[in-house]
Design a protein around this motif. Sequence first.
Motif, PDB file in Angstrom:
ATOM      1  N   THR A 121       7.598  55.291  -0.030  1.00 58.13           N
ATOM      2  CA  THR A 121       6.425  54.979  -0.841  1.00 58.13           C
ATOM      3  C   THR A 121       5.285  55.952  -0.554  1.00 58.13           C
ATOM      4  N   THR A 122       5.103  56.246   0.730  1.00 62.30           N
ATOM      5  CA  THR A 122       4.051  57.182   1.141  1.00 62.30           C
ATOM      6  C   THR A 122       4.266  58.563   0.544  1.00 62.30           C
ATOM      7  N   LEU A 123       5.522  58.993   0.487  1.00 60.73           N
ATOM      8  CA  LEU A 123       5.835  60.329  -0.010  1.00 60.73           C
ATOM      9  C   LEU A 123       5.691  60.466  -1.520  1.00 60.73           C
ATOM     10  N   TYR A 124       6.097  59.435  -2.248  1.00 60.04           N
ATOM     11  CA  TYR A 124       6.299  59.615  -3.684  1.00 60.04           C
ATOM     12  C   TYR A 124       5.361  58.821  -4.595  1.00 60.04           C
ATOM     13  N   THR A 125       4.460  58.019  -4.058  1.00 57.44           N
ATOM     14  CA  THR A 125       3.547  57.256  -4.905  1.00 57.44           C
ATOM     15  C   THR A 125       2.124  57.341  -4.360  1.00 57.44           C
ATOM     16  N   ASP A 126       1.181  56.908  -5.174  1.00 52.92           N
ATOM     17  CA  ASP A 126      -0.196  56.833  -4.684  1.00 52.92           C
ATOM     18  C   ASP A 126      -0.955  55.781  -5.487  1.00 52.92           C
ATOM     19  N   GLY A 127      -2.219  55.579  -5.103  1.00 56.00           N
ATOM     20  CA  GLY A 127      -3.069  54.640  -5.808  1.00 56.00           C
ATOM     21  C   GLY A 127      -2.637  53.188  -5.651  1.00 56.00           C
ATOM     22  N   SER A 128      -2.900  52.396  -6.683  1.00 54.94           N
ATOM     23  CA  SER A 128      -2.594  50.963  -6.641  1.00 54.94           C
ATOM     24  C   SER A 128      -1.096  50.704  -6.495  1.00 54.94           C
ATOM     25  N   LEU A 129      -0.261  51.534  -7.156  1.00 55.20           N
ATOM     26  CA  LEU A 129       1.183  51.357  -7.042  1.00 55.20           C
ATOM     27  C   LEU A 129       1.626  51.496  -5.595  1.00 55.20           C
ATOM     28  N   ALA A 130       1.145  52.524  -4.908  1.00 54.93           N
ATOM     29  CA  ALA A 130       1.489  52.721  -3.505  1.00 54.93           C
ATOM     30  C   ALA A 130       1.021  51.540  -2.667  1.00 54.93           C
ATOM     31  N   GLY A 131      -0.194  51.085  -2.922  1.00 50.90           N
ATOM     32  CA  GLY A 131      -0.727  49.963  -2.157  1.00 50.90           C
ATOM     33  C   GLY A 131       0.098  48.706  -2.304  1.00 50.90           C
ATOM     34  N   TRP A 132       0.458  48.369  -3.554  1.00 51.62           N
ATOM     35  CA  TRP A 132       1.238  47.147  -3.783  1.00 51.62           C
ATOM     36  C   TRP A 132       2.655  47.259  -3.221  1.00 51.62           C
ATOM     37  N   LEU A 133       3.265  48.450  -3.349  1.00 55.22           N
ATOM     38  CA  LEU A 133       4.606  48.624  -2.797  1.00 55.22           C
ATOM     39  C   LEU A 133       4.595  48.494  -1.273  1.00 55.22           C
ATOM     40  N   ILE A 134       3.581  49.060  -0.639  1.00 55.64           N
ATOM     41  CA  ILE A 134       3.489  48.928   0.822  1.00 55.64           C
ATOM     42  C   ILE A 134       3.316  47.467   1.214  1.00 55.64           C
ATOM     43  N   ILE A 135       2.514  46.721   0.459  1.00 62.51           N
ATOM     44  CA  ILE A 135       2.341  45.292   0.734  1.00 62.51           C
ATOM     45  C   ILE A 135       3.671  44.552   0.599  1.00 62.51           C
ATOM     46  N   ILE A 136       4.425  44.854  -0.461  1.00 61.77           N
ATOM     47  CA  ILE A 136       5.719  44.191  -0.689  1.00 61.77           C
ATOM     48  C   ILE A 136       6.686  44.484   0.452  1.00 61.77           C
ATOM     49  N   PHE A 137       6.785  45.755   0.840  1.00 56.01           N
ATOM     50  CA  PHE A 137       7.717  46.113   1.917  1.00 56.01           C
ATOM     51  C   PHE A 137       7.225  45.589   3.270  1.00 56.01           C
ATOM     52  N   ILE A 164       5.719  42.691   3.602  1.00 54.82           N
ATOM     53  CA  ILE A 164       6.150  41.290   3.581  1.00 54.82           C
ATOM     54  C   ILE A 164       7.615  41.190   3.991  1.00 54.82           C
ATOM     55  N   SER A 165       8.453  42.077   3.431  1.00 51.58           N
ATOM     56  CA  SER A 165       9.869  42.115   3.798  1.00 51.58           C
ATOM     57  C   SER A 165      10.033  42.373   5.298  1.00 51.58           C
ATOM     58  N   PHE A 166       9.269  43.312   5.815  1.00 52.02           N
ATOM     59  CA  PHE A 166       9.311  43.616   7.245  1.00 52.02           C
ATOM     60  C   PHE A 166       8.922  42.398   8.078  1.00 52.02           C
ATOM     61  N   SER A 167       7.867  41.721   7.669  1.00 48.87           N
ATOM     62  CA  SER A 167       7.368  40.581   8.440  1.00 48.87           C
ATOM     63  C   SER A 167       8.359  39.422   8.449  1.00 48.87           C
ATOM     64  N   LEU A 168       8.984  39.159   7.300  1.00 52.11           N
ATOM     65  CA  LEU A 168       9.980  38.090   7.247  1.00 52.11           C
ATOM     66  C   LEU A 168      11.172  38.418   8.149  1.00 52.11           C
ATOM     67  N   SER A 169      11.598  39.680   8.146  1.00 50.71           N
ATOM     68  CA  SER A 169      12.696  40.100   9.017  1.00 50.71           C
ATOM     69  C   SER A 169      12.295  39.994  10.483  1.00 50.71           C
ATOM     70  N   ARG A 170      11.046  40.269  10.756  1.00 52.96           N
ATOM     71  CA  ARG A 170      10.530  40.172  12.117  1.00 52.96           C
ATOM     72  C   ARG A 170      10.604  38.740  12.634  1.00 52.96           C
ATOM     73  N   GLY A 171      10.455  37.778  11.714  1.00 49.76           N
ATOM     74  CA  GLY A 171      10.554  36.382  12.106  1.00 49.76           C
ATOM     75  C   GLY A 171      11.919  36.044  12.682  1.00 49.76           C
ATOM     76  N   LEU A 172      12.991  36.621  12.114  1.00 52.51           N
ATOM     77  CA  LEU A 172      14.333  36.413  12.663  1.00 52.51           C
ATOM     78  C   LEU A 172      14.397  36.871  14.113  1.00 52.51           C
ATOM     79  N   CYS A 173      13.852  38.058  14.364  1.00 49.78           N
ATOM     80  CA  CYS A 173      13.900  38.634  15.711  1.00 49.78           C
ATOM     81  C   CYS A 173      13.047  37.845  16.691  1.00 49.78           C
ATOM     82  N   SER A 174      11.907  37.360  16.228  1.00 44.34           N
ATOM     83  CA  SER A 174      10.985  36.676  17.121  1.00 44.34           C
ATOM     84  C   SER A 174      11.590  35.415  17.716  1.00 44.34           C
ATOM     85  N   VAL A 175      12.148  34.560  16.860  1.00 50.14           N
ATOM     86  CA  VAL A 175      12.724  33.313  17.353  1.00 50.14           C
ATOM     87  C   VAL A 175      13.969  33.595  18.188  1.00 50.14           C
TER      88      VAL A 175
END
Length: 435
Positions: A123-139, A141-152
């Motif tokens: 996302t950092t390489l190929y997008t910018d502006g609002s699209l980049a911001g929203w994609l980073i937020i989405i990914f 969220i995916s990272f954080s949910l996966s982190r929950g598996l590892c935490s417990v």
Amino acid sequence: MKINFAETLYDKLNNEEDARVCKDIDDDACQWAPKNYFSLLLSNTVTKLGDTLSNPKTVLAWIMSLVNAPVYLISFIVPIRESGSMLPQIIIASYIRTKEKRKWVYVIGAMLQSASIAAIGFTTLYTDGSLAGWLIIIFLISFSLSRGLCSVASKDVLGKTIPKTRRGKLKGYTVAVSGVLVLAAGLFMIYQSKKDVGIEFYAYTIFFASSLWIISAIIYAQIKEFPGETSGGRNGWKEAMDRMGIVKSDAHFRKFIIARSLLLCSALTAPFYVLLAQNQMGKQAYILGLFIIANGLASVLSAPFWGKFADRSSKNVMAVAAAITAFLGITVFVVVMFVPSLRDSYWLYPVAYFILGIAHSGVRLGRKTYVVDMASGNKRTDYVAVSNTLIGAILLITGGISALASLISMEGIILVLSLFGLLGAYRSYRLPDVE
């Protein structure tokens, strides 16, 4: 690593006559404790480096600014990253309770985290502006949910494979070793800042961070974990709601939750130290390197001390670390408001961040050791899941405090959070010892 060498080094690191005495784990697990100790040490070390190189408080905020993401999205990345991994944990715990071996849950979670961070790199390489911001937020969220598996899963595996009075030291050594690597990363970033670095440099940093979770998963898979107790899991949501009842029925656990909520001040104040520095020093790449170095040094110097301290009294570690956070914040507020000669000093903010890093390391290590030592078996899993779920909800509420930056001064926000830290120090000190 040969088991004989691992046993020798294990004894030396723990440096006690009863280093081979296993408390709170069975005899089979005791025989593999030295090997598992170093597997956990290596696996956790590389993920901590990955966390630093993709830290939303510093690196991701920096990147989102570079790709011209909207400011309101940048203000959400810290609470999303933290709460996203915590909120679903009470449901995750119901699934984990059905597994006799829980290391594989961690392995899956680590691989998913790697994929999510890699997606942020693209996302950092190929997008910018609002699209980049929203994609980073989405990914994110995916990272954080996966982190929950590892935490417990990781806390449960730690409790099954490493004896009491060794867990705090293990966490301390992990933070110290990863701190050395973080220090090297910060120095490299400062060196690179002499050149005209572009967005590619930051994207490749994210790709490197992504690879570290793959390494962690491979190492974690080598842990010798024996089957443990299983129960529940058939109706995850119903069991999750039933499990929330322990907050009402268990006074000890309820007091821990209250204390831990107040300890969030050490995490929530960190971005405002960075913002203060940007206002005074600018946004050159070397400043990011300075903050990374400050955080790495804080870990190297403080983690072994906090680890040994936590094995004696983890609740006192939380109390002392929270008090440091609070008094630091109050001091910074006074300096910024009333001492202009110091306020404009280029060294003030990295030094303050260094002290905050020491305190935050103590808060994290103390409360993690405390909750693991509070109970054993599935009760430990319940404690971890319920506490993280509640803290995740609280983070979503209090994390939005960053929006107040437009209403009150940044130093004012630091002061308010620091006062909560003082109360957190008191509530932590009042908790009973569990060691």
